[in-house]
Design a protein around this motif. Structure first.
Motif, mmCIF file in Angstrom:
data_model
loop_
_atom_site.group_PDB
_atom_site.id
_atom_site.type_symbol
_atom_site.label_atom_id
_atom_site.label_comp_id
_atom_site.label_asym_id
_atom_site.label_seq_id
_atom_site.Cartn_x
_atom_site.Cartn_y
_atom_site.Cartn_z
ATOM 1 N N CYS A 32 0.839 -1.210 0.000
ATOM 2 C CA CYS A 32 0.000 0.000 0.000
ATOM 3 C C CYS A 32 0.868 1.252 0.000
ATOM 4 C CB CYS A 32 -0.901 0.017 1.234
ATOM 5 S SG CYS A 32 -2.063 -1.335 1.304
ATOM 6 N N SER A 33 0.325 2.312 -0.565
ATOM 7 C CA SER A 33 0.993 3.612 -0.503
ATOM 8 C C SER A 33 0.053 4.602 0.174
ATOM 9 C CB SER A 33 1.376 4.098 -1.901
ATOM 10 O OG SER A 33 0.226 4.221 -2.705
ATOM 11 N N THR A 34 0.627 5.619 0.791
ATOM 12 C CA THR A 34 -0.159 6.646 1.467
ATOM 13 C C THR A 34 -0.400 7.797 0.501
ATOM 14 O OG1 THR A 34 0.816 6.035 3.578
ATOM 15 C CG2 THR A 34 -0.236 8.182 3.463
ATOM 16 N N VAL A 35 -1.657 8.220 0.386
ATOM 17 C CA VAL A 35 -2.034 9.343 -0.469
ATOM 18 C C VAL A 35 -2.885 10.305 0.349
ATOM 19 C CG1 VAL A 35 -1.948 8.017 -2.616
ATOM 20 C CG2 VAL A 35 -4.076 8.150 -1.353
ATOM 21 N N VAL A 36 -2.879 11.571 -0.043
ATOM 22 C CA VAL A 36 -3.725 12.574 0.609
ATOM 23 C C VAL A 36 -4.679 13.118 -0.445
ATOM 24 C CG1 VAL A 36 -3.781 14.774 1.839
ATOM 25 C CG2 VAL A 36 -1.915 13.164 2.263
ATOM 26 N N ILE A 37 -5.974 12.995 -0.175
ATOM 27 C CA ILE A 37 -7.010 13.486 -1.082
ATOM 28 C C ILE A 37 -7.909 14.419 -0.285
ATOM 29 C CG2 ILE A 37 -8.982 12.853 -2.521
ATOM 30 C CD1 ILE A 37 -7.583 10.163 -3.034
ATOM 31 N N ASN A 38 -8.031 15.658 -0.740
ATOM 32 C CA ASN A 38 -8.835 16.674 -0.053
ATOM 33 C C ASN A 38 -8.422 16.822 1.408
ATOM 34 O OD1 ASN A 38 -10.249 16.915 -2.431
ATOM 35 N ND2 ASN A 38 -12.043 15.827 -1.718
ATOM 36 N N GLY A 39 -7.144 16.662 1.694
ATOM 37 C CA GLY A 39 -6.642 16.818 3.050
ATOM 38 C C GLY A 39 -6.849 15.595 3.936
ATOM 39 N N LEU A 42 -5.234 8.714 3.155
ATOM 40 C CA LEU A 42 -5.769 7.405 2.807
ATOM 41 C C LEU A 42 -4.621 6.476 2.458
ATOM 42 C CD1 LEU A 42 -8.668 8.494 0.415
ATOM 43 C CD2 LEU A 42 -8.848 7.960 2.848
ATOM 44 N N HIS A 43 -4.901 5.193 2.470
ATOM 45 C CA HIS A 43 -3.937 4.177 2.058
ATOM 46 C C HIS A 43 -4.491 3.541 0.795
ATOM 47 C CE1 HIS A 43 -1.949 4.637 5.914
ATOM 48 N NE2 HIS A 43 -3.173 4.644 6.436
ATOM 49 N N GLN A 44 -3.716 3.605 -0.294
ATOM 50 C CA GLN A 44 -4.151 3.035 -1.557
ATOM 51 C C GLN A 44 -3.458 1.698 -1.748
ATOM 52 O OE1 GLN A 44 -3.244 5.351 -5.026
ATOM 53 N NE2 GLN A 44 -4.598 4.157 -6.308
ATOM 54 N N VAL A 59 -12.824 0.596 4.369
ATOM 55 C CA VAL A 59 -12.734 0.769 2.914
ATOM 56 C C VAL A 59 -13.555 2.002 2.556
ATOM 57 C CG1 VAL A 59 -13.290 -0.250 0.670
ATOM 58 C CG2 VAL A 59 -12.476 -1.713 2.531
ATOM 59 N N VAL A 60 -12.984 2.867 1.726
ATOM 60 C CA VAL A 60 -13.689 4.063 1.284
ATOM 61 C C VAL A 60 -13.768 4.093 -0.240
ATOM 62 C CG1 VAL A 60 -13.113 5.463 3.301
ATOM 63 C CG2 VAL A 60 -11.604 5.490 1.335
#
Length: 63
Positions: A32-39, A42-44, A59-60
């Motif tokens: 998994c990689s860590t991402v930031v969406i709209n502040g 999340l973990h993708q 899960v989102v």
């Protein structure tokens, strides 16, 4: 110089929505990689996004 298109500006300024599902996991899958969406952090993991929720992950859906 090329003028900016309205559609191009809309794409860059459109906010993505993050909606929680009812699916929880105790441990994230590998790779998994860590991402930031709209502040929001999340973990993708492949095509699935997870958000930390207490000691587990939910899960989102990201649209």
């Amino acid at each position: 110089m090329t003028p900016l298109s309205v559609a191009g500006v809309a794409r860059r300024t459109t906010r993505r929505t993050i909606r929680r599902t009812a699916t929880y996991v105790a441990v994230l899958p590998g790779g998994c990689s860590t991402v930031v969406i709209n502040g929001v952090t999340l973990h993708q993991c492949g095509g699935v996004y997870y958000q930390a929720h207490g000691s587990q992950y939910v899960v989102v859906n990201v649209n």
